[in-house]
Design a protein around this motif. Structure first.
Motif, PDB file in Angstrom:
ATOM      1  N   ARG A  53      -5.900 -50.298  16.023  1.00  0.00           N
ATOM      2  CA  ARG A  53      -6.448 -49.143  15.319  1.00  0.00           C
ATOM      3  C   ARG A  53      -6.497 -47.896  16.176  1.00  0.00           C
ATOM      4  N   THR A  54      -6.299 -48.025  17.484  1.00  0.00           N
ATOM      5  CA  THR A  54      -6.414 -46.855  18.341  1.00  0.00           C
ATOM      6  C   THR A  54      -5.346 -45.826  18.027  1.00  0.00           C
ATOM      7  N   LYS A  55      -4.220 -46.272  17.499  1.00  0.00           N
ATOM      8  CA  LYS A  55      -3.163 -45.316  17.205  1.00  0.00           C
ATOM      9  C   LYS A  55      -3.554 -44.396  16.054  1.00  0.00           C
ATOM     10  N   ASP A  56      -4.596 -44.802  15.313  1.00  0.00           N
ATOM     11  CA  ASP A  56      -5.048 -43.965  14.214  1.00  0.00           C
ATOM     12  C   ASP A  56      -6.019 -42.892  14.658  1.00  0.00           C
ATOM     13  N   SER A  57      -6.495 -42.974  15.919  1.00  0.00           N
ATOM     14  CA  SER A  57      -7.533 -42.047  16.357  1.00  0.00           C
ATOM     15  C   SER A  57      -7.038 -40.611  16.384  1.00  0.00           C
ATOM     16  N   ALA A  58      -5.721 -40.433  16.596  1.00  0.00           N
ATOM     17  CA  ALA A  58      -5.178 -39.082  16.634  1.00  0.00           C
ATOM     18  C   ALA A  58      -5.310 -38.406  15.276  1.00  0.00           C
ATOM     19  N   ASP A  59      -5.430 -39.218  14.209  1.00  0.00           N
ATOM     20  CA  ASP A  59      -5.543 -38.663  12.871  1.00  0.00           C
ATOM     21  C   ASP A  59      -6.981 -38.605  12.399  1.00  0.00           C
ATOM     22  N   SER A  60      -7.931 -38.851  13.321  1.00  0.00           N
ATOM     23  CA  SER A  60      -9.323 -38.942  12.913  1.00  0.00           C
ATOM     24  C   SER A  60      -9.829 -37.637  12.315  1.00  0.00           C
ATOM     25  N   SER A  61      -9.266 -36.507  12.752  1.00  0.00           N
ATOM     26  CA  SER A  61      -9.729 -35.238  12.222  1.00  0.00           C
ATOM     27  C   SER A  61      -9.387 -35.100  10.752  1.00  0.00           C
ATOM     28  N   GLN A  62      -8.339 -35.826  10.306  1.00  0.00           N
ATOM     29  CA  GLN A  62      -7.940 -35.760   8.912  1.00  0.00           C
ATOM     30  C   GLN A  62      -8.759 -36.715   8.054  1.00  0.00           C
ATOM     31  N   ALA A  63      -9.452 -37.664   8.708  1.00  0.00           N
ATOM     32  CA  ALA A  63     -10.185 -38.666   7.961  1.00  0.00           C
ATOM     33  C   ALA A  63     -11.497 -38.121   7.421  1.00  0.00           C
ATOM     34  N   GLY A  64     -11.961 -36.996   7.974  1.00  0.00           N
ATOM     35  CA  GLY A  64     -13.199 -36.418   7.512  1.00  0.00           C
ATOM     36  C   GLY A  64     -14.409 -37.077   8.140  1.00  0.00           C
ATOM     37  N   PRO A  65     -15.605 -36.593   7.856  1.00  0.00           N
ATOM     38  CA  PRO A  65     -16.814 -37.095   8.492  1.00  0.00           C
ATOM     39  C   PRO A  65     -17.126 -38.542   8.153  1.00  0.00           C
ATOM     40  N   ALA A  66     -16.577 -39.066   7.063  1.00  0.00           N
ATOM     41  CA  ALA A  66     -16.876 -40.441   6.674  1.00  0.00           C
ATOM     42  C   ALA A  66     -16.413 -41.444   7.715  1.00  0.00           C
ATOM     43  N   LYS A  67     -15.494 -41.056   8.605  1.00  0.00           N
ATOM     44  CA  LYS A  67     -14.998 -41.969   9.628  1.00  0.00           C
ATOM     45  C   LYS A  67     -15.621 -41.702  10.991  1.00  0.00           C
ATOM     46  N   GLY A  68     -16.546 -40.784  11.074  1.00  0.00           N
ATOM     47  CA  GLY A  68     -17.117 -40.421  12.359  1.00  0.00           C
ATOM     48  C   GLY A  68     -18.284 -41.301  12.753  1.00  0.00           C
ATOM     49  N   LYS A  69     -18.732 -41.120  13.992  1.00  0.00           N
ATOM     50  CA  LYS A  69     -19.838 -41.915  14.505  1.00  0.00           C
ATOM     51  C   LYS A  69     -21.124 -41.657  13.735  1.00  0.00           C
ATOM     52  N   SER A  70     -21.312 -40.421  13.295  1.00  0.00           N
ATOM     53  CA  SER A  70     -22.524 -40.092  12.565  1.00  0.00           C
ATOM     54  C   SER A  70     -22.605 -40.879  11.263  1.00  0.00           C
ATOM     55  N   ALA A  71     -21.488 -40.966  10.548  1.00  0.00           N
ATOM     56  CA  ALA A  71     -21.475 -41.712   9.286  1.00  0.00           C
ATOM     57  C   ALA A  71     -21.714 -43.193   9.530  1.00  0.00           C
ATOM     58  N   PHE A  72     -21.156 -43.715  10.618  1.00  0.00           N
ATOM     59  CA  PHE A  72     -21.357 -45.116  10.977  1.00  0.00           C
ATOM     60  C   PHE A  72     -22.835 -45.385  11.250  1.00  0.00           C
ATOM     61  N   TYR A  73     -23.458 -44.527  12.039  1.00  0.00           N
ATOM     62  CA  TYR A  73     -24.880 -44.681  12.352  1.00  0.00           C
ATOM     63  C   TYR A  73     -25.734 -44.592  11.088  1.00  0.00           C
ATOM     64  N   ASP A  74     -25.438 -43.599  10.248  1.00  0.00           N
ATOM     65  CA  ASP A  74     -26.223 -43.429   9.027  1.00  0.00           C
ATOM     66  C   ASP A  74     -26.104 -44.652   8.120  1.00  0.00           C
ATOM     67  N   ALA A  75     -24.892 -45.205   8.028  1.00  0.00           N
ATOM     68  CA  ALA A  75     -24.690 -46.386   7.190  1.00  0.00           C
ATOM     69  C   ALA A  75     -25.417 -47.597   7.775  1.00  0.00           C
ATOM     70  N   GLN A  76     -25.406 -47.715   9.104  1.00  0.00           N
ATOM     71  CA  GLN A  76     -26.146 -48.815   9.727  1.00  0.00           C
ATOM     72  C   GLN A  76     -27.644 -48.672   9.490  1.00  0.00           C
ATOM     73  N   MET A  77     -28.129 -47.444   9.503  1.00  0.00           N
ATOM     74  CA  MET A  77     -29.553 -47.219   9.252  1.00  0.00           C
ATOM     75  C   MET A  77     -29.918 -47.643   7.827  1.00  0.00           C
ATOM     76  N   LYS A  78     -29.011 -47.421   6.877  1.00  0.00           N
ATOM     77  CA  LYS A  78     -29.277 -47.853   5.508  1.00  0.00           C
ATOM     78  C   LYS A  78     -29.339 -49.377   5.433  1.00  0.00           C
ATOM     79  N   PHE A  79     -28.467 -50.034   6.207  1.00  0.00           N
ATOM     80  CA  PHE A  79     -28.514 -51.492   6.274  1.00  0.00           C
ATOM     81  C   PHE A  79     -29.842 -51.951   6.885  1.00  0.00           C
TER      82      PHE A  79
END
Length: 212
Positions: A53-79
């Motif tokens: 999956r590391t090869k996809d990191s260059a496209d992370s800016s196109q993935a939007g905030p849903a793929k960022g660390k903040s979204a991951f943390y927020d989703a974990q907090m909901k869990f």
């Protein structure tokens, strides 16, 4: 001492269940030896095509905030909030990185049993769990493998002789650990194992402490 069947094999199963949506690591248990190169060096996944999956990191800016660390943390907090509402108010916060704090979860499970395992009793928080893990940021498979390998070697050096190495398979990491998880050969509740875990915990990168 509790028997191996009452050991942390249940915790390990819970950890793997919490990570079922992560494609970077093949979430099965290693059954063989080391995945090291024939000359004694560390195996490499630098040429692995689609599963790294590391090869996809260059496209992370196109993935939007849903793929960022903040979204991951927020989703974990909901869990976590779901687990607190439906299972126990003492379920711990995730780390700032968004990964669950397995040191605290393991202690809680020792007190409460398997009610805190997986997504809670009866899968009460399964949807929140799967949503969180679908948002995990891309990981570096090679670094994850090298970290798990160092951890496995450390565990053996500290007396857990049966602890197996991780393996690389098709660009993914198969975690090491108990060579026979269906009938555990490593008593994870033993003092020797717990001492090895403490001695070797820093070998694992953040987010890997629940994976082998």
């Amino acid at each position: 001492m509790r028997s191996p069947l009452r050991s942390r094999s249940g915790s390990r199963g819970a950890r793997l269940a919490l990570l079922i949506a992560v494609p970077a690591l093949a979430l099965t248990t290693a059954c063989g030896g080391a995945a090291e190169s024939s000359d004694g060096g560390v195996a490499s996944v630098s040429n692995a095509p689609s599963t790294d999956r590391t090869k996809d990191s260059a496209d992370s800016s196109q993935a939007g905030p849903a793929k960022g660390k903040s979204a991951f943390y927020d989703a974990q907090m909901k869990f976590v909030q779901c687990m607190r509402e439906k299972i126990t108010k003492d379920y711990p916060d995730p780390k700032l990185s968004g990964y669950l704090d397995w040191t605290k979860i393991n202690k809680l499970q020792d007190e409460m049993g398997n009610d805190v395992a997986k997504a809670g009793r009866g899968g009460a928080c399964k949807n929140e769990m799967q949503k969180a893990m679908s948002l995990e940021p891309p990981r570096d498979t090679q670094k994850d493998y090298e970290s798990m390998l160092a951890h496995a070697k450390c565990m053996r050096a500290h007396g857990v002789s049966k602890f197996t190495n991780p393996q690389l398979q098709d660009g993914s990491v198969i975690p090491g650990g108990d060579p026979n998880p269906t009938s555990p050969e490593i008593a994870q509740d033993s003092p020797a194992y717990k001492q090895a875990v403490q001695a070797c915990k820093d070998k694992l990168l953040d987010g890997l402490d629940g994976r082998q």
